[in-house]
Write a protein that holds these residues in place. Structure first.
Motif, PDB file in Angstrom:
ATOM      1  N   SER A  85      -7.059   8.041   7.452  1.00 18.35           N
ATOM      2  CA  SER A  85      -8.512   8.172   7.274  1.00 18.35           C
ATOM      3  C   SER A  85      -8.741   8.518   5.810  1.00 18.35           C
ATOM      4  CB  SER A  85      -9.091   9.284   8.172  1.00 18.35           C
ATOM      5  OG  SER A  85      -8.642  10.556   7.735  1.00 18.35           O
ATOM      6  N   GLY A  86      -9.985   8.497   5.395  1.00 18.40           N
ATOM      7  CA  GLY A  86     -10.282   8.903   4.018  1.00 18.40           C
ATOM      8  C   GLY A  86      -9.919  10.360   3.801  1.00 18.40           C
ATOM      9  N   LEU A  87     -10.241  11.212   4.786  1.00 23.03           N
ATOM     10  CA  LEU A  87      -9.928  12.628   4.632  1.00 23.03           C
ATOM     11  C   LEU A  87      -8.422  12.852   4.576  1.00 23.03           C
ATOM     12  CD1 LEU A  87     -10.836  15.542   4.404  1.00 23.03           C
ATOM     13  CD2 LEU A  87     -10.889  15.661   6.908  1.00 23.03           C
ATOM     14  N   ILE A  90      -7.276  12.183   1.141  1.00 21.86           N
ATOM     15  CA  ILE A  90      -7.605  13.304   0.251  1.00 21.86           C
ATOM     16  C   ILE A  90      -6.589  14.434   0.429  1.00 21.86           C
ATOM     17  CG2 ILE A  90      -9.314  15.145  -0.117  1.00 21.86           C
ATOM     18  CD1 ILE A  90     -11.446  12.905   0.642  1.00 21.86           C
ATOM     19  N   TYR A 111     -17.043  15.898  -1.047  1.00 15.68           N
ATOM     20  CA  TYR A 111     -17.281  15.591   0.368  1.00 15.68           C
ATOM     21  C   TYR A 111     -17.004  16.841   1.227  1.00 15.68           C
ATOM     22  CZ  TYR A 111     -16.282  12.989   4.743  1.00 15.68           C
ATOM     23  OH  TYR A 111     -16.252  12.513   6.028  1.00 15.68           O
ATOM     24  N   GLU A 154     -15.328  13.920  -7.865  1.00 13.34           N
ATOM     25  CA  GLU A 154     -15.952  12.931  -6.978  1.00 13.34           C
ATOM     26  C   GLU A 154     -17.264  12.539  -7.637  1.00 13.34           C
ATOM     27  OE1 GLU A 154     -16.299  13.992  -2.804  1.00 13.34           O
ATOM     28  OE2 GLU A 154     -18.137  12.830  -2.624  1.00 13.34           O
ATOM     29  N   SER A 158     -21.111  13.972  -3.064  1.00 10.32           N
ATOM     30  CA  SER A 158     -21.569  13.740  -1.697  1.00 10.32           C
ATOM     31  C   SER A 158     -22.931  14.397  -1.460  1.00 10.32           C
ATOM     32  CB  SER A 158     -20.548  14.301  -0.696  1.00 10.32           C
ATOM     33  OG  SER A 158     -19.522  13.357  -0.480  1.00 10.32           O
ATOM     34  N   ASP A 183     -12.287  11.125  -5.840  1.00 17.09           N
ATOM     35  CA  ASP A 183     -12.763  10.446  -4.639  1.00 17.09           C
ATOM     36  C   ASP A 183     -13.774   9.407  -5.128  1.00 17.09           C
ATOM     37  OD1 ASP A 183     -14.164   9.635  -2.366  1.00 17.09           O
ATOM     38  OD2 ASP A 183     -14.003  11.588  -1.391  1.00 17.09           O
ATOM     39  N   THR A 185     -15.025   6.780  -3.401  1.00 20.00           N
ATOM     40  CA  THR A 185     -15.499   5.992  -2.261  1.00 20.00           C
ATOM     41  C   THR A 185     -16.857   5.330  -2.531  1.00 20.00           C
ATOM     42  OG1 THR A 185     -14.276   7.465  -0.787  1.00 20.00           O
ATOM     43  CG2 THR A 185     -15.978   6.110   0.207  1.00 20.00           C
ATOM     44  N   ALA A 205     -12.102   6.362   0.820  1.00 17.93           N
ATOM     45  CA  ALA A 205     -12.251   6.300   2.267  1.00 17.93           C
ATOM     46  C   ALA A 205     -12.398   4.805   2.553  1.00 17.93           C
ATOM     47  CB  ALA A 205     -13.472   7.082   2.717  1.00 17.93           C
ATOM     48  N   THR A 207     -12.400   3.416   5.162  1.00 18.22           N
ATOM     49  CA  THR A 207     -13.327   3.344   6.296  1.00 18.22           C
ATOM     50  C   THR A 207     -14.675   2.768   5.868  1.00 18.22           C
ATOM     51  OG1 THR A 207     -12.309   5.402   7.063  1.00 18.22           O
ATOM     52  CG2 THR A 207     -14.396   4.793   8.084  1.00 18.22           C
ATOM     53  N   LYS A 208     -15.079   3.043   4.642  1.00 22.64           N
ATOM     54  CA  LYS A 208     -16.411   2.674   4.174  1.00 22.64           C
ATOM     55  C   LYS A 208     -16.419   1.197   3.737  1.00 22.64           C
ATOM     56  CE  LYS A 208     -17.250   6.935   5.110  1.00 22.64           C
ATOM     57  NZ  LYS A 208     -17.134   8.041   4.182  1.00 22.64           N
ATOM     58  N   MET A 217     -10.875   3.380  10.882  1.00 19.83           N
ATOM     59  CA  MET A 217     -10.701   4.503   9.954  1.00 19.83           C
ATOM     60  C   MET A 217      -9.495   4.202   9.070  1.00 19.83           C
ATOM     61  SD  MET A 217     -13.028   6.705  11.225  1.00 19.83           S
ATOM     62  CE  MET A 217     -12.659   8.081  10.160  1.00 19.83           C
ATOM     63  N   LEU A 218      -9.666   4.405   7.762  1.00 16.02           N
ATOM     64  CA  LEU A 218      -8.574   4.069   6.834  1.00 16.02           C
ATOM     65  C   LEU A 218      -8.765   4.844   5.536  1.00 16.02           C
ATOM     66  CD1 LEU A 218      -6.183   1.964   6.368  1.00 16.02           C
ATOM     67  CD2 LEU A 218      -7.882   0.546   5.221  1.00 16.02           C
ATOM     68  N   TRP A 338     -20.631   5.409   6.667  1.00 12.17           N
ATOM     69  CA  TRP A 338     -21.456   4.430   5.962  1.00 12.17           C
ATOM     70  C   TRP A 338     -20.503   3.360   5.435  1.00 12.17           C
ATOM     71  CZ3 TRP A 338     -20.158   4.387   0.666  1.00 12.17           C
ATOM     72  CH2 TRP A 338     -19.502   5.528   0.185  1.00 12.17           C
TER      73      TRP A 338
HETATM   74  C1  LIG Z   1     -16.515   9.285   4.458  1.00 11.40           C
HETATM   75  C2  LIG Z   1     -15.984   9.881   3.234  1.00 11.40           C
HETATM   76  C3  LIG Z   1     -14.691  10.396   3.186  1.00 11.40           C
HETATM   77  C4  LIG Z   1     -13.802  10.494   4.389  1.00 11.40           C
HETATM   78  O1  LIG Z   1     -13.442   9.289   4.960  1.00 11.40           O
HETATM   79  P1  LIG Z   1     -13.041   9.191   6.492  1.00 11.40           P
HETATM   80  O2  LIG Z   1     -12.370   7.879   6.604  1.00 11.40           O
HETATM   81  O3  LIG Z   1     -14.306   9.312   7.288  1.00 11.40           O
HETATM   82  O4  LIG Z   1     -12.100  10.337   6.781  1.00 11.40           O
HETATM   83  C5  LIG Z   1     -14.244  10.881   1.993  1.00 11.40           C
HETATM   84  N1  LIG Z   1     -15.010  10.888   0.890  1.00 11.40           N
HETATM   85  C6  LIG Z   1     -16.249  10.402   0.892  1.00 11.40           C
HETATM   86  C7  LIG Z   1     -17.045  10.420  -0.368  1.00 11.40           C
HETATM   87  C8  LIG Z   1     -16.793   9.892   2.064  1.00 11.40           C
HETATM   88  O5  LIG Z   1     -18.047   9.462   2.067  1.00 11.40           O
END
Ligand SMILES: *Cc1c(COP(=O)(O)O)cnc(C)c1O
Length: 391
Positions: A85-87, A90, A111, A154, A158, A183, A185, A205, A207-208, A217-218, A338
């Motif tokens: 996942s993105g988290l 991180i 975030y 970042e 966020s 970060d 993203t 992330a 995922t976005k 999720m990635l 998102w």
């Molecule tokens: C969503 C998000 C993350 C985390 O990503 P996940 O895949 O939901 O764990 C990290 N940083 C930012 C800026 C994000 O918006």
């Protein structure tokens, strides 16, 4: 990790070709989705000398190689690791560059779950966490301690979208040998290339926008030469692995990243152009607007803007009215995350999310993700929601 495609000059060409090698897979355009654990060796000699590309699927397979290779080219990185996942990306990136007794500086606007990781896990490892105001550029050096080994950035931040002077922070941090993380993203690797700004660990992330369809999720971590060995060791030791179907969907998303982002950007410009004249709207939060405090940094360091933005309601708006607006939205969904094709909205709640920058407790603010719908429908949706909430 390796990619046999010759390096195309332009980003759009790279997005279409990077990480693919059809001749290795009978000419098929895309790599196979390799479901695997065990890899067989032809003989003990090969096995004990570790003499073949793949040893065990936890350490990678042709599907992960394909996405990591493509991102390595796109980010100009020494190496890339995927995370679940993105988290998770991180957390792994931070763990690769701090040890017991170290001090890490984290942007106050990071975030929320990044703060949660830093506040719950790092103290237990005897890592000292300090949050800094995002507006600090080179002046961040006043916060450096003899044991500062990592600086986390970042941009934009966020929920509140403050830009950071990442090159100035990176230059200062490198003087003391600290690792710089970002970060990235919001911009995706298409609109900002952190490693070229001096960042050592560039995080997405996935995922976005990389996945782009709200179905996987990635996370991804791209490392500079300096940071790569430690990241490779840490992720290998942690047994980090992403399922091949998810990796494949990330790879598929990457192919259309440019065309999707172009449309997100265009739709966002149209929506914000309307929003800025609405009577119940105060400040708009989006660094690509000339009126935004972060505009000059955005213009210098980024080559485009995505579909994530925010706006504050006009002074004096009650929380009840703000929530009524959100509840009245119909085309916009109410949901976290998102970066998919669809438009989303959330109420901005900063309680517990800032410790180094002041927060106005009266502030009523909304975060929007502008999707790929027709912007006229998005505008009409907000217009009827304002009418309902403020009638
Ligand atoms: C969503 C998000 C993350 C985390 O990503 P996940 O895949 O939901 O764990 C990290 N940083 C930012 C800026 C994000 O918006």
């Amino acid at each position: 990790m390796t990619s046999k495609t010759s390096k195309p000059a332009k980003t759009d060409t790279l997005l279409a070709h990077a990480g693919r090698d059809p001749s290795s897979f009978h000419g098929f355009v895309n790599p196979p989705v390799v479901h695997a654990s065990t890899v067989l060796y032809p003989d003990t000699g090969t096995m004990v000398s570790n003499g073949q590309r793949y040893s065990y699927a936890r350490r990678g397979n042709p599907t992960t190689d394909s996405l990591e290779g493509a991102l390595r080219e796109l980010e100009g990185a020494a190496g890339v690791k995927l995370a679940n996942s993105g988290l998770n990306a991180i957390a792994l990136a931070i763990l690769s560059c701090v040890k017991a007794g170290d001090h890490i500086l984290i942007a106050d606007t990071a975030y929320g779950p990044t703060r949660y990781f830093a506040d719950t896990v790092l103290p237990g490892l005897n890592v000292d966490v300090e949050y800094y105001p995002p507006a600090l550029g080179a002046d961040i050096k006043a916060l450096f301690k003899p044991n500062t080994t990592a600086v986390f950035t970042e941009a934009p931040g966020s929920l509140t979208f403050e830009m950071q002077d990442v090159p100035a922070i990176a230059s200062a941090a490198h003087v003391i040998g600290a690792t710089v993380l970002m970060d990235n993203t919001w911009a995706s690797p298409l609109f900002c290339q952190p490693i070229s700004l001096g960042v050592d660990l560039s995080i997405q992330a996935g995922t976005k926008y990389i996945v782009g369809h709200s179905d996987v999720m990635l996370g991804t971590i791209a490392a500079s030469e300096k940071a790569w060995a430690a990241l490779d060791t840490l992720t290998g030791a942690m047994g980090s692995h992403v399922a091949p179907d998810d990796v494949y969907l990330g790879l598929r998303g990457l192919r259309t990243l440019s065309v999707r982002l172009e449309r997100h950007q265009k739709n966002t410009a149209a929506v914000l152009d309307w929003l800025k004249n609405q009577p119940h709207v105060g400040q708009i939060r989006y660094p690509a607007l000339e009126t935004d405090p972060g505009y000059s940094i955005w213009q210098r360091d980024f080559s485009g803007a995505s579909g994530l933005c925010g706006f504050d309601f006009a002074d004096g708006t009650s929380q009840q009215a703000a929530y009524a607006f959100l509840d009245a939205l119909d085309v916009f969904g109410l949901g976290y995350s998102w970066g998919g094709f669809e438009s989303l909205a959330i109420p901005v709640r900063l309680k517990g999310m800032r410790s180094a920058t002041p927060v106005d407790p009266q502030l009523q603010s909304v975060r929007l993700h502008i999707g790929l719908e027709d912007p006229e429908d998005l505008i009409a949706d907000m217009a009827q929601a304002f009418d309902k909430a403020f009638s």
